[in-house]
Scaffold this motif. Structure first.
Motif, PDB file in Angstrom:
ATOM      1  N   CYS A  44     -13.223  -2.031  52.542  1.00  5.36           N
ATOM      2  CA  CYS A  44     -12.002  -2.314  53.194  1.00  5.36           C
ATOM      3  C   CYS A  44     -10.694  -2.090  52.049  1.00  5.36           C
ATOM      4  O   CYS A  44      -9.751  -1.872  52.803  1.00  5.36           O
ATOM      5  CB  CYS A  44     -11.664  -3.923  53.198  1.00  5.36           C
ATOM      6  SG  CYS A  44     -12.560  -4.351  54.886  1.00  5.36           S
ATOM      7  N   GLN A  79      -8.873 -12.274  54.610  1.00  2.93           N
ATOM      8  CA  GLN A  79      -7.942 -11.838  53.575  1.00  2.93           C
ATOM      9  C   GLN A  79      -7.143 -10.371  54.081  1.00  2.93           C
ATOM     10  O   GLN A  79      -7.790  -9.852  54.798  1.00  2.93           O
ATOM     11  CB  GLN A  79      -8.681 -11.335  52.250  1.00  2.93           C
ATOM     12  CG  GLN A  79      -9.112 -12.751  51.633  1.00  2.93           C
ATOM     13  CD  GLN A  79      -9.553 -12.349  50.135  1.00  2.93           C
ATOM     14  OE1 GLN A  79      -9.553 -11.355  49.793  1.00  2.93           O
ATOM     15  NE2 GLN A  79     -10.565 -13.440  49.653  1.00  2.93           N
ATOM     16  N   GLU A  80      -6.038 -10.293  53.540  1.00  2.00           N
ATOM     17  CA  GLU A  80      -5.116  -9.397  54.406  1.00  2.00           C
ATOM     18  C   GLU A  80      -5.430  -8.133  53.731  1.00  2.00           C
ATOM     19  O   GLU A  80      -5.399  -7.084  54.165  1.00  2.00           O
ATOM     20  CB  GLU A  80      -3.696  -9.566  53.790  1.00  2.00           C
ATOM     21  CG  GLU A  80      -2.617  -8.638  54.328  1.00  2.00           C
ATOM     22  CD  GLU A  80      -1.307  -8.894  54.039  1.00  2.00           C
ATOM     23  OE1 GLU A  80      -0.488  -8.027  54.380  1.00  2.00           O
ATOM     24  OE2 GLU A  80      -0.863 -10.079  53.219  1.00  2.00           O
ATOM     25  N   ASP A  81      -6.101  -8.009  52.482  1.00  2.00           N
ATOM     26  CA  ASP A  81      -6.604  -6.942  52.031  1.00  2.00           C
ATOM     27  C   ASP A  81      -8.117  -6.368  52.477  1.00  2.00           C
ATOM     28  O   ASP A  81      -8.271  -5.294  52.447  1.00  2.00           O
ATOM     29  CB  ASP A  81      -6.605  -6.903  50.389  1.00  2.00           C
ATOM     30  CG  ASP A  81      -5.407  -7.054  49.758  1.00  2.00           C
ATOM     31  OD1 ASP A  81      -4.351  -6.491  50.404  1.00  2.00           O
ATOM     32  OD2 ASP A  81      -5.321  -7.513  48.476  1.00  2.00           O
ATOM     33  N   PHE A 140      -8.686  -9.052  57.596  1.00  2.00           N
ATOM     34  CA  PHE A 140      -7.386  -9.780  58.262  1.00  2.00           C
ATOM     35  C   PHE A 140      -7.641 -10.147  59.601  1.00  2.00           C
ATOM     36  O   PHE A 140      -6.575  -9.820  60.454  1.00  2.00           O
ATOM     37  CB  PHE A 140      -5.956  -8.776  58.057  1.00  2.00           C
ATOM     38  CG  PHE A 140      -4.651  -9.700  57.948  1.00  2.00           C
ATOM     39  CD1 PHE A 140      -4.903 -10.876  57.180  1.00  2.00           C
ATOM     40  CD2 PHE A 140      -3.716  -9.030  58.505  1.00  2.00           C
ATOM     41  CE1 PHE A 140      -3.674 -11.731  57.460  1.00  2.00           C
ATOM     42  CE2 PHE A 140      -2.578  -9.610  58.646  1.00  2.00           C
ATOM     43  CZ  PHE A 140      -2.355 -11.225  57.967  1.00  2.00           C
ATOM     44  N   ASP A 141      -8.696 -10.657  59.844  1.00  2.00           N
ATOM     45  CA  ASP A 141      -9.095 -10.884  61.288  1.00  2.00           C
ATOM     46  C   ASP A 141      -9.306 -12.618  61.248  1.00  2.00           C
ATOM     47  O   ASP A 141     -10.271 -13.019  61.197  1.00  2.00           O
ATOM     48  CB  ASP A 141     -10.400 -10.396  61.579  1.00  2.00           C
ATOM     49  CG  ASP A 141     -10.760 -10.528  63.174  1.00  2.00           C
ATOM     50  OD1 ASP A 141     -10.359 -11.446  63.728  1.00  2.00           O
ATOM     51  OD2 ASP A 141     -11.562  -9.716  63.502  1.00  2.00           O
ATOM     52  N   GLU A 142      -7.915 -13.155  61.759  1.00  2.00           N
ATOM     53  CA  GLU A 142      -8.069 -14.563  61.769  1.00  2.00           C
ATOM     54  C   GLU A 142      -8.929 -15.220  63.098  1.00  2.00           C
ATOM     55  O   GLU A 142      -9.434 -16.052  62.682  1.00  2.00           O
ATOM     56  CB  GLU A 142      -6.848 -15.139  61.805  1.00  2.00           C
ATOM     57  CG  GLU A 142      -5.635 -14.911  60.834  1.00  2.00           C
ATOM     58  CD  GLU A 142      -4.145 -15.602  60.867  1.00  2.00           C
ATOM     59  OE1 GLU A 142      -4.001 -16.066  62.111  1.00  2.00           O
ATOM     60  OE2 GLU A 142      -3.395 -15.129  60.111  1.00  2.00           O
ATOM     61  N   LYS A 185     -12.748  -0.091  57.880  1.00  2.00           N
ATOM     62  CA  LYS A 185     -12.626  -1.366  58.468  1.00  2.00           C
ATOM     63  C   LYS A 185     -14.102  -1.553  59.429  1.00  2.00           C
ATOM     64  O   LYS A 185     -14.688  -2.683  59.491  1.00  2.00           O
ATOM     65  CB  LYS A 185     -11.624  -1.794  59.119  1.00  2.00           C
ATOM     66  CG  LYS A 185     -10.300  -1.460  58.388  1.00  2.00           C
ATOM     67  CD  LYS A 185     -10.149  -2.407  57.233  1.00  2.00           C
ATOM     68  CE  LYS A 185      -8.732  -2.283  56.553  1.00  2.00           C
ATOM     69  NZ  LYS A 185      -8.459  -3.291  55.566  1.00  2.00           N
TER      70      LYS A 185
END
Length: 209
Positions: A151, A188-190, A193-195, A159
């Motif tokens: 990532c 995590q955003e880095d 970033f998949d909530e 990704k």
């Protein structure tokens, strides 16, 4: 192979008055930093002396034992302001891979190959090394570490491949703590970033408690 003694003789003849001469002698005595000196001899610091540079590099390669030695060699011999020898750098990385014992070291080599810099890097070669690391991974944490590397925007930034590795991580989880660790990484955003996906993994971890 050119003997180290002969190389030192040539260096002494040409650079005995150089400000770095004493340090060169010390490093050669302990067989350390030879690749670095090989690079420096190819630069303005030593009047772009490619002849001595290559001799020092050959000595460094002959004395290499650990995978880190080969990575060091590859880094310096391929620097753009030096010899920029991509062919030898690639061969050195292959030797480094053959010396690896620990999974984390294999991932480290892949990370080095994937990172753009002023010396040799090869994203396709890096991908193959990541694939080898994936095939040797066993725990959820093994897979997560590789997924996070994939990532990284400074490396492959793949990704889709990372998501496949996260899926392997989930399947290898043995308890709720490991599932939560995967979810923590996914969100995590880095990373991905998949909530939404992270929430599903958290839900699974709750059910497994």
């Amino acid at each position: 192979m050119i003997e180290k003694k002969q190389i030192l003789k040539e260096i002494t003849q040409q650079y005995s008055n150089h400000e770095d001469f004493e340090q060169i002698l010390k490093d050669f005595a302990y067989d350390i930093n030879l690749a670095k000196w090989g690079y420096l001899f190819s630069t303005d610091k030593f009047d772009n002396n490619h002849d001595i540079s290559r001799k020092v590099f050959h000595c460094a390669l002959a004395l290499s034992k650990d995978f880190r030695d080969y990575i060091d060699f590859a880094f310096y011999i391929s620097k753009e302001d030096g010899l920029c020898d991509i062919t030898l750098a690639k061969e050195a990385y292959k030797l480094a891979i053959s010396k690896v014992v620990l999974l984390r070291d294999l991932r480290h080599i892949a990370d080095m190959l994937a990172t753009k810099k002023d010396s040799f890097y090869d994203k396709e070669m890096a991908k193959k090394v990541y694939e080898e690391a994936i095939s040797k991974s066993k725990t959820a944490f093994d897979f997560v570490a590789i997924a996070e590397s994939l990532c990284d925007s400074n490396m492959l930034n793949d990704k889709e491949m990372a998501k496949e590795v996260y899926e392997k991580a989930i399947k290898s989880c043995e308890n709720s703590d490991e599932l939560e660790a995967v979810a923590d990484s996914v969100i995590q955003e880095d990373n991905l970033f998949d909530e939404q996906w992270a929430s599903k993994i958290y839900s699974i971890s709750t059910l497994s408690k």
